[in-house]
Design a protein around this motif. Structure first.
Motif, short mmCIF file in Angstrom:
data_model
loop_
_atom_site.label_atom_id
_atom_site.label_comp_id
_atom_site.label_asym_id
_atom_site.label_seq_id
_atom_site.Cartn_x
_atom_site.Cartn_y
_atom_site.Cartn_z
N MET A 1 0.84 -1.20 0.00
CA MET A 1 0.00 0.00 0.00
C MET A 1 0.87 1.24 0.00
O MET A 1 2.09 1.14 0.19
CB MET A 1 -0.95 0.01 1.20
CG MET A 1 -0.28 0.04 2.56
SD MET A 1 -1.45 0.32 3.93
CE MET A 1 -2.58 -1.04 3.73
N SER A 2 0.25 2.37 -0.22
CA SER A 2 1.01 3.63 -0.21
C SER A 2 1.18 4.12 1.23
O SER A 2 0.47 3.68 2.14
CB SER A 2 0.27 4.70 -1.02
OG SER A 2 -0.93 5.07 -0.36
N THR A 3 2.12 5.04 1.41
CA THR A 3 2.34 5.61 2.74
C THR A 3 1.09 6.33 3.22
O THR A 3 0.73 6.25 4.40
CB THR A 3 3.52 6.60 2.70
OG1 THR A 3 4.67 5.94 2.20
CG2 THR A 3 3.83 7.13 4.10
N ARG A 4 0.40 7.00 2.33
CA ARG A 4 -0.82 7.71 2.70
C ARG A 4 -1.91 6.73 3.14
O ARG A 4 -2.63 6.99 4.11
CB ARG A 4 -1.31 8.55 1.52
CG ARG A 4 -2.55 9.38 1.85
CD ARG A 4 -2.87 10.37 0.77
NE ARG A 4 -1.85 11.42 0.70
CZ ARG A 4 -1.93 12.47 -0.12
NH1 ARG A 4 -2.96 12.60 -0.95
NH2 ARG A 4 -0.98 13.37 -0.12
N GLN A 5 -2.03 5.61 2.45
CA GLN A 5 -3.01 4.59 2.85
C GLN A 5 -2.69 4.04 4.24
O GLN A 5 -3.59 3.80 5.05
CB GLN A 5 -3.03 3.46 1.83
CG GLN A 5 -3.70 3.82 0.51
CD GLN A 5 -3.55 2.71 -0.52
OE1 GLN A 5 -2.50 2.09 -0.65
NE2 GLN A 5 -4.63 2.47 -1.27
N LEU A 6 -1.39 3.84 4.50
CA LEU A 6 -0.98 3.34 5.82
C LEU A 6 -1.31 4.36 6.91
O LEU A 6 -1.79 3.99 7.99
CB LEU A 6 0.52 3.05 5.82
CG LEU A 6 1.09 2.42 7.10
CD1 LEU A 6 0.51 1.04 7.34
CD2 LEU A 6 2.61 2.34 7.04
N GLU A 7 -1.09 5.61 6.62
CA GLU A 7 -1.43 6.68 7.56
C GLU A 7 -2.92 6.65 7.89
O GLU A 7 -3.32 6.72 9.06
CB GLU A 7 -1.06 8.04 6.97
CG GLU A 7 0.43 8.31 6.89
CD GLU A 7 0.99 8.90 8.17
OE1 GLU A 7 0.18 9.22 9.08
OE2 GLU A 7 2.23 9.01 8.28
N ARG A 8 -3.74 6.53 6.86
CA ARG A 8 -5.20 6.51 7.07
C ARG A 8 -5.61 5.29 7.89
O ARG A 8 -6.51 5.36 8.73
CB ARG A 8 -5.93 6.52 5.72
CG ARG A 8 -5.91 7.88 5.02
CD ARG A 8 -7.03 7.97 4.01
NE ARG A 8 -6.83 7.02 2.92
CZ ARG A 8 -6.28 7.32 1.76
NH1 ARG A 8 -5.84 8.55 1.53
NH2 ARG A 8 -6.15 6.40 0.82
N LEU A 9 -4.96 4.15 7.62
CA LEU A 9 -5.28 2.91 8.34
C LEU A 9 -5.01 3.07 9.83
O LEU A 9 -5.84 2.69 10.67
CB LEU A 9 -4.43 1.77 7.76
CG LEU A 9 -4.85 0.34 8.06
CD1 LEU A 9 -6.24 0.06 7.52
CD2 LEU A 9 -3.84 -0.63 7.44
N PHE A 10 -3.87 3.63 10.18
CA PHE A 10 -3.52 3.83 11.58
C PHE A 10 -4.45 4.86 12.23
O PHE A 10 -4.88 4.68 13.38
CB PHE A 10 -2.06 4.26 11.72
CG PHE A 10 -1.12 3.11 11.92
CD1 PHE A 10 -0.66 2.78 13.19
CD2 PHE A 10 -0.69 2.35 10.84
CE1 PHE A 10 0.21 1.72 13.38
CE2 PHE A 10 0.18 1.28 11.02
CZ PHE A 10 0.63 0.95 12.28
N ARG A 11 -4.75 5.92 11.52
CA ARG A 11 -5.66 6.95 12.07
C ARG A 11 -7.04 6.36 12.33
O ARG A 11 -7.67 6.64 13.36
CB ARG A 11 -5.76 8.12 11.10
CG ARG A 11 -4.50 8.95 10.95
CD ARG A 11 -4.24 9.77 12.19
NE ARG A 11 -3.04 10.61 12.03
CZ ARG A 11 -2.48 11.29 13.01
NH1 ARG A 11 -2.98 11.22 14.24
NH2 ARG A 11 -1.41 12.02 12.79
N ARG A 12 -7.50 5.56 11.41
CA ARG A 12 -8.85 5.00 11.53
C ARG A 12 -8.99 4.04 12.70
O ARG A 12 -9.95 4.10 13.47
CB ARG A 12 -9.23 4.30 10.22
CG ARG A 12 -10.60 3.63 10.26
CD ARG A 12 -10.89 2.91 8.96
NE ARG A 12 -12.16 2.19 9.03
CZ ARG A 12 -12.62 1.40 8.07
NH1 ARG A 12 -11.92 1.24 6.94
NH2 ARG A 12 -13.77 0.76 8.20
N TYR A 13 -8.00 3.13 12.82
CA TYR A 13 -8.14 2.06 13.81
C TYR A 13 -7.45 2.34 15.15
O TYR A 13 -7.89 1.83 16.18
CB TYR A 13 -7.61 0.74 13.24
CG TYR A 13 -8.47 0.15 12.15
CD1 TYR A 13 -9.72 -0.40 12.45
CD2 TYR A 13 -8.06 0.15 10.83
CE1 TYR A 13 -10.53 -0.95 11.46
CE2 TYR A 13 -8.86 -0.40 9.82
CZ TYR A 13 -10.09 -0.95 10.15
OH TYR A 13 -10.88 -1.48 9.17
#
Length: 305
Positions: A225-237
């Motif tokens: 995944m992209s770095t931005r997708q990883l950021e969103r994943l951590f923020r969400r969960y």
């Protein structure tokens, strides 16, 4: 107390179910008087650190501040009895005591997960695992808590058969007997309360790479995944960035090392991925509202009481 009583009760129930005395035990300790656990309960010792026979098994039970409790007299007694060929076991943090005595050199062992970081740093000659218990030749170690039951059930099964071990487990209302292949901590998804495979994999990589942290971009690439997708994943969960979560993991290990070892603050910093002691101190203060040096001093004061 849990790991101690779990071991003794398993053996008591084995005797009761068999209708005969299969196992006998004595509670011995330095001084031979009373011993008090951290819950405040005291036990009358049966004897001082006495001479044993080769057929005996020593099970050392350790709790908090195991380093302080591991005295020279105990270490010398363990070494002496080990030379007789006595089987040795360490319950919970007492794996530290056996390792300090040099009795786990070249062996596989385990210890409570909270003490794993400090143990790995201090005893490089021991192959540390995350299993609930380990039996390696005539050395046994457990992770603490109810893992004493698992070890005792294995011993009972080896000595007197699986049927008796199963009967003991039923009496203990112990419905899932673990083996030395089971790990002591919950899986990452269960621990964080999130069942997202890519998030779990990233966290596992973080936990396995504390000394040499992996950049968020490389972590993201590893799970596709992209770095931005990883950021969103951590923020969400987890309501924090990957960088923040990683920092908390590293600081948690640093705190364990400061509290449980004699490693210098500089070496603790390096072991947790901080190239600069000043940066380490700044991050530590932000997380725990104190400096690593003050944390170490406060711990020393507590142990001297």
């Amino acid at each position: 107390m849990l790991c101690f009583s779990s071991a003794v009760e398993s053996l008591r129930i084995a005797n009761r179910m068999a209708g005969e005395t299969l196992y006998e035990w004595r509670l011995v300790g330095e001084g031979g008087d009373f011993i008090t656990c951290s819950a405040g309960t005291s036990f009358k010792l049966d004897d001082d650190l006495c001479e044993l026979s080769r057929d005996d098994t020593v099970l050392v039970c350790g709790g908090i501040d195991v380093g302080k409790a591991t005295t020279k007299k105990i270490l010398n007694w363990l070494r002496r009895e080990a030379r007789r060929g006595v089987t040795m076991g360490g319950l919970c943090t007492a794996g530290y005591t056996l390792a300090k005595a040099g009795l786990l050199d070249g062996k596989k062992a385990t210890i409570h997960w909270e003490n794993q970081d400090s143990f790995a740093e201090e005893f490089e000659e021991v192959t540390l695992t995350k299993s609930v218990f380990v039996v390696d030749g005539n050395r046994m170690t457990t992770a603490g808590g109810t893992s004493s039951i698992d070890l005792m059930l294995k011993i009972i099964a080896d000595d007197h058969g699986e049927a008796l071990a199963g009967t003991v487990a039923d009496q203990l209302i112990y419905t899932s007997i673990r083996t030395d292949q089971d790990t002591q901590r919950l899986s990452v998804p269960t621990r964080i309360g999130v069942r997202h495979p890519k998030l779990s994999r990233v966290i596992q990589m973080m936990e396995a790479n504390i000394e040499d942290p992996i950049s968020p971009s490389n972590l993201a690439r590893e799970v596709g995944m992209s770095t931005r997708q990883l950021e969103r994943l951590f923020r969400r969960y987890l309501n924090r960035s990957p960088k923040r979560y990683y920092m908390e993991l590293r600081l948690q290990k640093a705190r364990n090392l400061l509290m449980q070892t004699d490693m210098s603050v500089i070496n603790v910093a390096l072991a947790c991925g901080f190239a600069s002691p000043s940066h380490f101190s700044k991050c530590y203060r932000a997380q725990y509202s104190t400096t690593p040096y003050r944390e170490r001093g406060a711990q020393a004061a507590r142990l001297s009481v």
